[in-house]
Design a protein around this motif. Structure first.
Motif, PDB file in Angstrom:
ATOM      1  N   VAL A 143       0.893  -1.157  -0.184  1.00 52.22           N
ATOM      2  CA  VAL A 143      -0.122   0.002  -0.042  1.00 52.22           C
ATOM      3  C   VAL A 143       1.000   1.151   0.167  1.00 52.22           C
ATOM      4  O   VAL A 143       0.534   2.134  -0.790  1.00 52.22           O
ATOM      5  N   ILE A 144       1.828   1.213   0.953  1.00 52.80           N
ATOM      6  CA  ILE A 144       2.657   2.575   0.896  1.00 52.80           C
ATOM      7  C   ILE A 144       3.631   2.924  -0.214  1.00 52.80           C
ATOM      8  O   ILE A 144       3.365   3.879  -0.596  1.00 52.80           O
ATOM      9  N   PRO A 145       4.088   1.858  -0.638  1.00 55.15           N
ATOM     10  CA  PRO A 145       4.779   2.247  -2.025  1.00 55.15           C
ATOM     11  C   PRO A 145       3.915   2.781  -3.280  1.00 55.15           C
ATOM     12  O   PRO A 145       4.420   3.512  -3.796  1.00 55.15           O
ATOM     13  N   MET A 146       2.705   1.908  -3.363  1.00 57.82           N
ATOM     14  CA  MET A 146       1.909   2.353  -4.354  1.00 57.82           C
ATOM     15  C   MET A 146       1.264   3.815  -4.009  1.00 57.82           C
ATOM     16  O   MET A 146       1.326   4.391  -4.957  1.00 57.82           O
ATOM     17  N   ALA A 147       0.944   4.152  -2.824  1.00 62.63           N
ATOM     18  CA  ALA A 147       0.677   5.470  -2.600  1.00 62.63           C
ATOM     19  C   ALA A 147       1.659   6.263  -2.802  1.00 62.63           C
ATOM     20  O   ALA A 147       1.385   7.387  -3.612  1.00 62.63           O
ATOM     21  N   LEU A 148       2.787   6.034  -2.329  1.00 60.80           N
ATOM     22  CA  LEU A 148       3.769   7.072  -2.775  1.00 60.80           C
ATOM     23  C   LEU A 148       4.084   7.245  -4.346  1.00 60.80           C
ATOM     24  O   LEU A 148       4.435   8.246  -4.831  1.00 60.80           O
ATOM     25  N   LEU A 149       4.098   6.238  -4.942  1.00 60.10           N
ATOM     26  CA  LEU A 149       4.407   6.270  -6.431  1.00 60.10           C
ATOM     27  C   LEU A 149       3.282   7.263  -7.006  1.00 60.10           C
ATOM     28  O   LEU A 149       3.414   7.766  -7.992  1.00 60.10           O
ATOM     29  N   THR A 150       2.082   6.922  -6.624  1.00 61.12           N
ATOM     30  CA  THR A 150       0.859   7.692  -7.182  1.00 61.12           C
ATOM     31  C   THR A 150       1.044   9.010  -6.725  1.00 61.12           C
ATOM     32  O   THR A 150       0.808   9.983  -7.644  1.00 61.12           O
ATOM     33  N   LEU A 151       1.454   9.310  -5.655  1.00 58.03           N
ATOM     34  CA  LEU A 151       1.765  10.662  -5.261  1.00 58.03           C
ATOM     35  C   LEU A 151       2.770  11.381  -6.118  1.00 58.03           C
ATOM     36  O   LEU A 151       2.413  12.516  -6.610  1.00 58.03           O
ATOM     37  N   LEU A 152       4.038  10.907  -6.284  1.00 55.78           N
ATOM     38  CA  LEU A 152       4.877  11.492  -7.043  1.00 55.78           C
ATOM     39  C   LEU A 152       4.746  11.469  -8.315  1.00 55.78           C
ATOM     40  O   LEU A 152       5.121  12.621  -8.974  1.00 55.78           O
ATOM     41  N   SER A 153       4.026  10.612  -8.823  1.00 60.24           N
ATOM     42  CA  SER A 153       3.926  10.583 -10.364  1.00 60.24           C
ATOM     43  C   SER A 153       2.917  11.546 -10.695  1.00 60.24           C
ATOM     44  O   SER A 153       2.822  12.321 -11.612  1.00 60.24           O
ATOM     45  N   GLY A 154       1.886  11.886  -9.882  1.00 57.51           N
ATOM     46  CA  GLY A 154       0.846  12.720 -10.003  1.00 57.51           C
ATOM     47  C   GLY A 154       1.323  14.248 -10.133  1.00 57.51           C
ATOM     48  O   GLY A 154       1.032  14.961 -10.579  1.00 57.51           O
ATOM     49  N   LEU A 155       2.291  14.444  -8.803  1.00 57.29           N
ATOM     50  CA  LEU A 155       3.047  15.591  -8.561  1.00 57.29           C
ATOM     51  C   LEU A 155       3.764  16.078  -9.881  1.00 57.29           C
ATOM     52  O   LEU A 155       3.720  17.344 -10.415  1.00 57.29           O
ATOM     53  N   THR A 171      -5.036  12.781  -1.986  1.00 48.65           N
ATOM     54  CA  THR A 171      -4.084  11.728  -2.093  1.00 48.65           C
ATOM     55  C   THR A 171      -3.258  11.856  -0.646  1.00 48.65           C
ATOM     56  O   THR A 171      -2.592  10.929   0.105  1.00 48.65           O
ATOM     57  N   LEU A 172      -2.809  13.028  -0.075  1.00 52.81           N
ATOM     58  CA  LEU A 172      -1.852  13.280   0.806  1.00 52.81           C
ATOM     59  C   LEU A 172      -2.600  12.814   1.874  1.00 52.81           C
ATOM     60  O   LEU A 172      -2.094  12.118   2.789  1.00 52.81           O
ATOM     61  N   VAL A 173      -3.925  13.047   2.002  1.00 54.35           N
ATOM     62  CA  VAL A 173      -4.615  12.737   3.256  1.00 54.35           C
ATOM     63  C   VAL A 173      -4.784  11.168   3.344  1.00 54.35           C
ATOM     64  O   VAL A 173      -4.590  10.707   4.464  1.00 54.35           O
ATOM     65  N   THR A 174      -5.072  10.517   2.356  1.00 58.77           N
ATOM     66  CA  THR A 174      -5.131   8.971   2.307  1.00 58.77           C
ATOM     67  C   THR A 174      -3.888   8.260   2.516  1.00 58.77           C
ATOM     68  O   THR A 174      -3.829   7.224   3.213  1.00 58.77           O
ATOM     69  N   LEU A 175      -2.790   8.850   1.963  1.00 57.64           N
ATOM     70  CA  LEU A 175      -1.388   8.499   2.253  1.00 57.64           C
ATOM     71  C   LEU A 175      -0.872   8.658   3.584  1.00 57.64           C
ATOM     72  O   LEU A 175      -0.577   7.606   4.508  1.00 57.64           O
ATOM     73  N   LEU A 193      -4.454   3.142   9.180  1.00 57.03           N
ATOM     74  CA  LEU A 193      -4.560   1.815   8.860  1.00 57.03           C
ATOM     75  C   LEU A 193      -3.414   0.893   9.198  1.00 57.03           C
ATOM     76  O   LEU A 193      -3.748  -0.272   9.752  1.00 57.03           O
ATOM     77  N   ARG A 194      -2.225   1.275   8.854  1.00 50.81           N
ATOM     78  CA  ARG A 194      -1.300   0.273   9.095  1.00 50.81           C
ATOM     79  C   ARG A 194      -1.000  -0.044  10.550  1.00 50.81           C
ATOM     80  O   ARG A 194      -0.894  -1.059  11.233  1.00 50.81           O
TER      81      ARG A 194
END
Length: 181
Positions: free
Chosen positions: A61-73, A96-100, A107-108
Motif C-alpha cells: 500500500v505505502i509504495p503504491m501510494a507514494l508512487l501515485t503521489l509522486l507521479s501525479g505531482l 492523495t496526501l490525506v489518504t497516504l 490503517l497500518r
C-alpha cells in the motif's frame, strides 16, 4: 518546471494510472480481507485475514501510494494542468496526501494491532474498525477516479489569472515606461 516532452509525459501518465489502479485494487483487497476478519467465525480464518492485511499494508500500500503521489505531482507540474490551476487536480492532490497519511498513521498501526491481538489468541474487540479504513479509502479513490475523468469545477483563482508571455510583459513594461516619462 519545464513542460514534459510528449514521450516522457505519456510514460509518466501510464505509471500514474497503473499505480493509482494498483492502490485502488489493493484497497479493495484490504476491504475484502477486513470483511472476512469481521464476519468469520473461524479463529484461523480471522488470523489469516489479519496477517494478509499486514502483508498488504507493510509491503504494497505505502509504495503504491507514494508512487501515485509522486507521479501525479510531476505530471501536474510538468503539464498544462498545473498543481493549483484546476480545482480537480488540487482536490486529487490533497485527497492523495490525506489518504497516504491515514494509511501510514491509522490503517497500518490498526492492522498491526489486530495481528497482535489475534496472534495472542484474543478476539478482535472492534472488528468493524478494520473495515472502516479500507471502505473510506476505496470511496475516496473512486471519487478521485471520477473527477479525473470528468474534470469538474473549472479553474482556481490562480488558474484564472491571465498568464502573460514574455513578449506581452515586455510590451507592457515599455508602455508603462513611456507613460511615466
Amino acid at each position: 518546471m519545464k513542460p514534459l516532452k510528449r514521450p516522457a509525459r505519456r510514460a509518466l501518465l501510464v505509471v500514474h494510472v497503473a499505480a493509482s489502479a494498483g492502490w485502488l485494487g489493493l484497497t479493495l483487497g484490504l476491504l475484502a480481507l477486513a470483511l472476512t476478519a469481521a464476519t468469520a467465525e473461524s479463529t484461523p480464518m480471522i488470523e489469516a485475514a489479519c496477517r494478509s492485511m499486514k502483508v498488504f499494508t507493510d509491503w504494497l500500500v505505502i509504495p503504491m501510494a507514494l508512487l501515485t503521489l509522486l507521479s501525479g505531482l510531476v505530471l501536474s507540474l510538468g503539464t498544462k494542468w498545473g498543481l493549483a490551476r484546476h480545482r480537480w487536480v488540487y482536490t486529487k492532490f490533497w485527497l492523495t496526501l490525506v489518504t497516504l497519511t491515514a494509511s501510514l498513521f491509522a490503517l497500518r498501526p490498526g492492522v498491526n494491532d489486530a495481528v497482535e491481538t489475534v496472534s495472542s489468541g484474543a478476539s478482535l474487540a472492534q472488528p468493524l474498525d478494520l473495515v472502516m479504513g479500507p471502505a473510506v479509502s476505496l470511496a475516496t479513490y473512486v471519487f478521485m477516479t471520477v473527477i479525473s475523468v470528468l474534470k469538474p469545477w473549472g479553474l482556481t483563482r490562480r488558474g484564472r489569472r491571465p498568464r502573460l508571455s514574455a513578449t506581452s510583459r515586455k510590451a507592457l513594461d515599455e508602455r508603462s515606461l513611456r507613460q511615466t516619462a
